[in-house]
Motif scaffolding. Structure first.
Motif, PDB file in Angstrom:
ATOM      1  N   THR A  36       0.836  -1.214   0.000  1.00  0.00           N
ATOM      2  CA  THR A  36       0.000   0.000   0.000  1.00  0.00           C
ATOM      3  C   THR A  36       0.860   1.249   0.000  1.00  0.00           C
ATOM      4  O   THR A  36       0.673   2.156  -0.825  1.00  0.00           O
ATOM      5  N   PHE A  37       1.840   1.319   0.928  1.00  0.00           N
ATOM      6  CA  PHE A  37       2.696   2.505   0.988  1.00  0.00           C
ATOM      7  C   PHE A  37       3.603   2.595  -0.237  1.00  0.00           C
ATOM      8  O   PHE A  37       3.876   3.691  -0.742  1.00  0.00           O
ATOM      9  N   GLY A  38       4.071   1.455  -0.734  1.00  0.00           N
ATOM     10  CA  GLY A  38       4.938   1.472  -1.916  1.00  0.00           C
ATOM     11  C   GLY A  38       4.256   2.060  -3.131  1.00  0.00           C
ATOM     12  O   GLY A  38       4.826   2.880  -3.859  1.00  0.00           O
ATOM     13  N   PHE A  39       3.003   1.672  -3.353  1.00  0.00           N
ATOM     14  CA  PHE A  39       2.268   2.202  -4.507  1.00  0.00           C
ATOM     15  C   PHE A  39       1.945   3.680  -4.322  1.00  0.00           C
ATOM     16  O   PHE A  39       1.931   4.447  -5.287  1.00  0.00           O
ATOM     17  N   VAL A  40       1.685   4.082  -3.078  1.00  0.00           N
ATOM     18  CA  VAL A  40       1.442   5.499  -2.798  1.00  0.00           C
ATOM     19  C   VAL A  40       2.679   6.321  -3.135  1.00  0.00           C
ATOM     20  O   VAL A  40       2.597   7.378  -3.771  1.00  0.00           O
ATOM     21  N   PHE A  41       3.844   5.829  -2.726  1.00  0.00           N
ATOM     22  CA  PHE A  41       5.060   6.612  -2.963  1.00  0.00           C
ATOM     23  C   PHE A  41       5.465   6.593  -4.432  1.00  0.00           C
ATOM     24  O   PHE A  41       6.042   7.566  -4.929  1.00  0.00           O
ATOM     25  N   MET A  42       5.172   5.502  -5.128  1.00  0.00           N
ATOM     26  CA  MET A  42       5.434   5.483  -6.573  1.00  0.00           C
ATOM     27  C   MET A  42       4.622   6.574  -7.266  1.00  0.00           C
ATOM     28  O   MET A  42       5.118   7.286  -8.140  1.00  0.00           O
ATOM     29  N   GLU A  43       3.359   6.701  -6.861  1.00  0.00           N
ATOM     30  CA  GLU A  43       2.510   7.731  -7.449  1.00  0.00           C
ATOM     31  C   GLU A  43       3.027   9.120  -7.100  1.00  0.00           C
ATOM     32  O   GLU A  43       3.047  10.014  -7.937  1.00  0.00           O
ATOM     33  N   ARG A  44       3.478   9.285  -5.843  1.00  0.00           N
ATOM     34  CA  ARG A  44       3.989  10.594  -5.435  1.00  0.00           C
ATOM     35  C   ARG A  44       5.199  11.001  -6.269  1.00  0.00           C
ATOM     36  O   ARG A  44       5.309  12.143  -6.707  1.00  0.00           O
ATOM     37  N   LEU A  45       6.116  10.063  -6.494  1.00  0.00           N
ATOM     38  CA  LEU A  45       7.327  10.366  -7.251  1.00  0.00           C
ATOM     39  C   LEU A  45       7.084  10.434  -8.751  1.00  0.00           C
ATOM     40  O   LEU A  45       7.969  10.847  -9.502  1.00  0.00           O
ATOM     41  N   SER A  46       5.895  10.027  -9.182  1.00  0.00           N
ATOM     42  CA  SER A  46       5.612   9.999 -10.617  1.00  0.00           C
ATOM     43  C   SER A  46       5.785  11.370 -11.270  1.00  0.00           C
ATOM     44  O   SER A  46       6.180  11.460 -12.440  1.00  0.00           O
ATOM     45  N   VAL A  47       5.517  12.435 -10.535  1.00  0.00           N
ATOM     46  CA  VAL A  47       5.683  13.784 -11.090  1.00  0.00           C
ATOM     47  C   VAL A  47       7.145  14.037 -11.460  1.00  0.00           C
ATOM     48  O   VAL A  47       7.447  14.590 -12.522  1.00  0.00           O
ATOM     49  N   SER A  48       8.074  13.623 -10.576  1.00  0.00           N
ATOM     50  CA  SER A  48       9.497  13.816 -10.863  1.00  0.00           C
ATOM     51  C   SER A  48       9.941  12.975 -12.055  1.00  0.00           C
ATOM     52  O   SER A  48      10.697  13.432 -12.917  1.00  0.00           O
ATOM     53  N   PHE A  49       9.456  11.712 -12.117  1.00  0.00           N
ATOM     54  CA  PHE A  49       9.850  10.835 -13.217  1.00  0.00           C
ATOM     55  C   PHE A  49       9.290  11.309 -14.552  1.00  0.00           C
ATOM     56  O   PHE A  49       9.944  11.180 -15.594  1.00  0.00           O
ATOM     57  N   LEU A  50       8.085  11.847 -14.523  1.00  0.00           N
ATOM     58  CA  LEU A  50       7.403  12.212 -15.764  1.00  0.00           C
ATOM     59  C   LEU A  50       7.579  13.677 -16.146  1.00  0.00           C
ATOM     60  O   LEU A  50       7.160  14.084 -17.227  1.00  0.00           O
ATOM     61  N   PHE A  51       8.193  14.480 -15.259  1.00  0.00           N
ATOM     62  CA  PHE A  51       8.355  15.906 -15.564  1.00  0.00           C
ATOM     63  C   PHE A  51       9.131  16.164 -16.863  1.00  0.00           C
ATOM     64  O   PHE A  51       8.762  17.068 -17.628  1.00  0.00           O
ATOM     65  N   PRO A  52      10.228  15.398 -17.143  1.00  0.00           N
ATOM     66  CA  PRO A  52      10.916  15.636 -18.418  1.00  0.00           C
ATOM     67  C   PRO A  52      10.013  15.434 -19.632  1.00  0.00           C
ATOM     68  O   PRO A  52      10.343  15.893 -20.729  1.00  0.00           O
ATOM     69  N   PHE A  53       8.873  14.774 -19.448  1.00  0.00           N
ATOM     70  CA  PHE A  53       7.942  14.542 -20.548  1.00  0.00           C
ATOM     71  C   PHE A  53       6.814  15.576 -20.584  1.00  0.00           C
ATOM     72  O   PHE A  53       6.497  16.127 -21.634  1.00  0.00           O
ATOM     73  N   PHE A  54       6.187  15.833 -19.414  1.00  0.00           N
ATOM     74  CA  PHE A  54       5.057  16.766 -19.436  1.00  0.00           C
ATOM     75  C   PHE A  54       5.489  18.216 -19.208  1.00  0.00           C
ATOM     76  O   PHE A  54       4.767  19.140 -19.575  1.00  0.00           O
ATOM     77  N   GLY A  55       6.691  18.428 -18.615  1.00  0.00           N
ATOM     78  CA  GLY A  55       7.178  19.785 -18.385  1.00  0.00           C
ATOM     79  C   GLY A  55       7.264  20.602 -19.662  1.00  0.00           C
ATOM     80  O   GLY A  55       6.652  21.681 -19.774  1.00  0.00           O
ATOM     81  N   PRO A  56       8.009  20.112 -20.670  1.00  0.00           N
ATOM     82  CA  PRO A  56       8.089  20.859 -21.934  1.00  0.00           C
ATOM     83  C   PRO A  56       6.735  20.981 -22.631  1.00  0.00           C
ATOM     84  O   PRO A  56       6.430  22.012 -23.231  1.00  0.00           O
ATOM     85  N   ALA A  57       5.921  19.932 -22.538  1.00  0.00           N
ATOM     86  CA  ALA A  57       4.612  19.953 -23.206  1.00  0.00           C
ATOM     87  C   ALA A  57       3.702  21.025 -22.615  1.00  0.00           C
ATOM     88  O   ALA A  57       2.936  21.669 -23.342  1.00  0.00           O
TER      89      ALA A  57
END
Length: 425
Positions: free
Chosen positions: A26-47
């Motif tokens: 439960t906590f692992g999936f929560v933290f994966m979602e939390r960090l998803s912004v950092s992982f995906l920023f190089p993709f959605f940031g420029p867009a």
């Protein structure tokens, strides 16, 4: 203790292990979602035409809501005497908000959605760890809580960047957020059918003894306990280390060291197994050596993570090895966030104590630091947040000297002379 209870304690399939595994995922999936912004920023940031400061602001908004929500709902679960009634709806909510993040079209909508995400995710750690404390044997307390929190490494930091960056590269960043919300739905049904509240499993005799112990402490004792205050200060600076590093390391690897998005995903993914390994090995060591010396040692090691990234610019393999080894600082988080506060108070107030430490750490370290780090990165370069992270870890090591030892193995030696049983710890 009856023979049946003794056999149950020795069985691998006892509820103690079951609740640890449920809270791990439960906590692992929560933290994966939390960090998803950092992982995906190089993709959605420029867009979406966002700057590093925008990334810091998004991270900060989530941290503000995460910190306040963790304390409020952690305390609520203490007051109503039920962890499950609070954990179930917030687990469902964080999945829904992850799906909604995928449809964000501007910085404004992203801030609102991630704020609501913080409200739903914040209470998960205090409630999950309070559930684990209630069913942990004293000699396994550190290991159990460390294992739960180490999930942020294996699931959040290892599986997260590999899966989400692959999906974003092959499909879109929108699909990455949609995928991040699916595991929460699975855990909602797992908790619905298998999670139990501690008091409902106690015999009448156990419940009477438990209630007698609780009457000796009132709610304000949380705010009068020295270790709670000390761990709050440690939380501020270790959160500084964590969020200054994890927020900007992915972008640093791509923009400064010129790695591709896939290579960045591989490097940050290698940090995941390191976080997982040290996340439970450190607390396990503290069961033997004590909480205080373990905190001091691993806080010092934490300094090396951002320093090595700032100074060493090697191959993908080199950076993967460095990432794995220097994640040893993650061993501190279960100790100062849950183990020490929970061992300093009665089980009734664990949700409040953990929520309070999380509140202060997140509100300052997790809220202000990403925004400050983003502005520093825009003005002084992407190495600036890494040096901020190193300073936070160093200050944490110094503050850890003020911790009062709580490990049952160590405390029992001190109490043996006075005739206090270790079962009371």
């Amino acid at each position: 203790m009856s023979k049946q209870n003794e056999e149950e304690k020795k069985s691998f399939f006892r509820y103690e292990n079951g609740v640890v595994i449920m809270m791990f995922f439960t906590f692992g999936f929560v933290f994966m979602e939390r960090l998803s912004v950092s992982f995906l920023f190089p993709f959605f940031g420029p867009a979406l035409k966002m700057s590093n400061a925008d990334l810091g602001l998004i991270t900060s908004i989530l941290a503000i809501c995460w910190s306040l929500s963790g304390f409020v709902f952690g305390s609520l679960s203490d007051l109503i005497g039920s962890r499950k009634k609070v954990l179930l709806p917030i687990t469902l909510a964080f999945s829904i908000f992850s799906f909604i993040t995928g449809i964000a079209r501007s910085i404004g909508s992203m801030l609102v959605i991630r704020g609501l995400m913080g409200v739903s995710e914040g209470p998960v750690l205090p409630i999950a760890q309070a559930s684990v404390v209630a069913d942990s044997q004293p000699n396994r307390r550190g290991f159990n809580m460390g294992f739960v929190q180490s999930s942020l490494g294996l699931i959040g930091s290892a599986a997260g960047p590999l899966i989400l960056t692959y999906v974003a590269t092959k499909y879109s960043w929108h699909a990455g957020f949609y995928l991040a919300g699916v595991p929460g739905l699975v855990m909602f049904f797992v908790l619905l059918f298998w999670m139990k509240d501690p008091n409902r499993r106690m015999s009448k005799e156990q419940l009477a003894t438990h209630e007698h112990r609780l009457r000796r402490e009132d709610y304000p004792v949380v705010f009068r306990t020295k270790n709670v205050w000390v761990t709050m200060f440690i939380a501020v600076f270790m959160m500084t280390w964590l969020f200054a590093f994890t927020t900007f390391a992915p972008t640093f690897l791509i923009e400064h060291d010129k790695f591709s998005g896939t290579q960045m995903g591989v490097i940050t993914a290698f940090m995941g197994p390191g976080t997982f390994f040290w996340g439970f090995v450190g607390p396990w060591i503290s069961d033997k050596w004590g909480r205080k010396p373990t905190l001091i040692l691993f806080s010092c090691i934490a300094v090396l993570s951002p320093v090595c990234f700032a100074l060493v610019h090697g191959s993908v393999t080199t950076m993967c090895i460095i990432g794995f080894l220097t994640c040893a600082g993650q061993a501190c988080f279960p100790l100062f966030m849950v183990v020490v506060p929970s061992e300093s108070l009665s089980p009734k107030y664990v949700g409040t104590a953990v929520g309070l430490v999380q509140l202060v750490g997140e509100f300052i370290g997790g809220t202000a630091v990403p925004t400050i780090g983003g502005m520093a990165a825009d003005h002084y370069g992407l190495t600036a947040p890494l040096w901020i992270a190193a300073g936070g870890a160093l200050l944490s090591a110094l503050i850890a000297f003020a911790v009062k030892e709580t490990a049952p193995a160590k405390v029992s030696k001190r109490l043996h002379v006075s005739g206090v049983s270790t079962s009371q710890l």
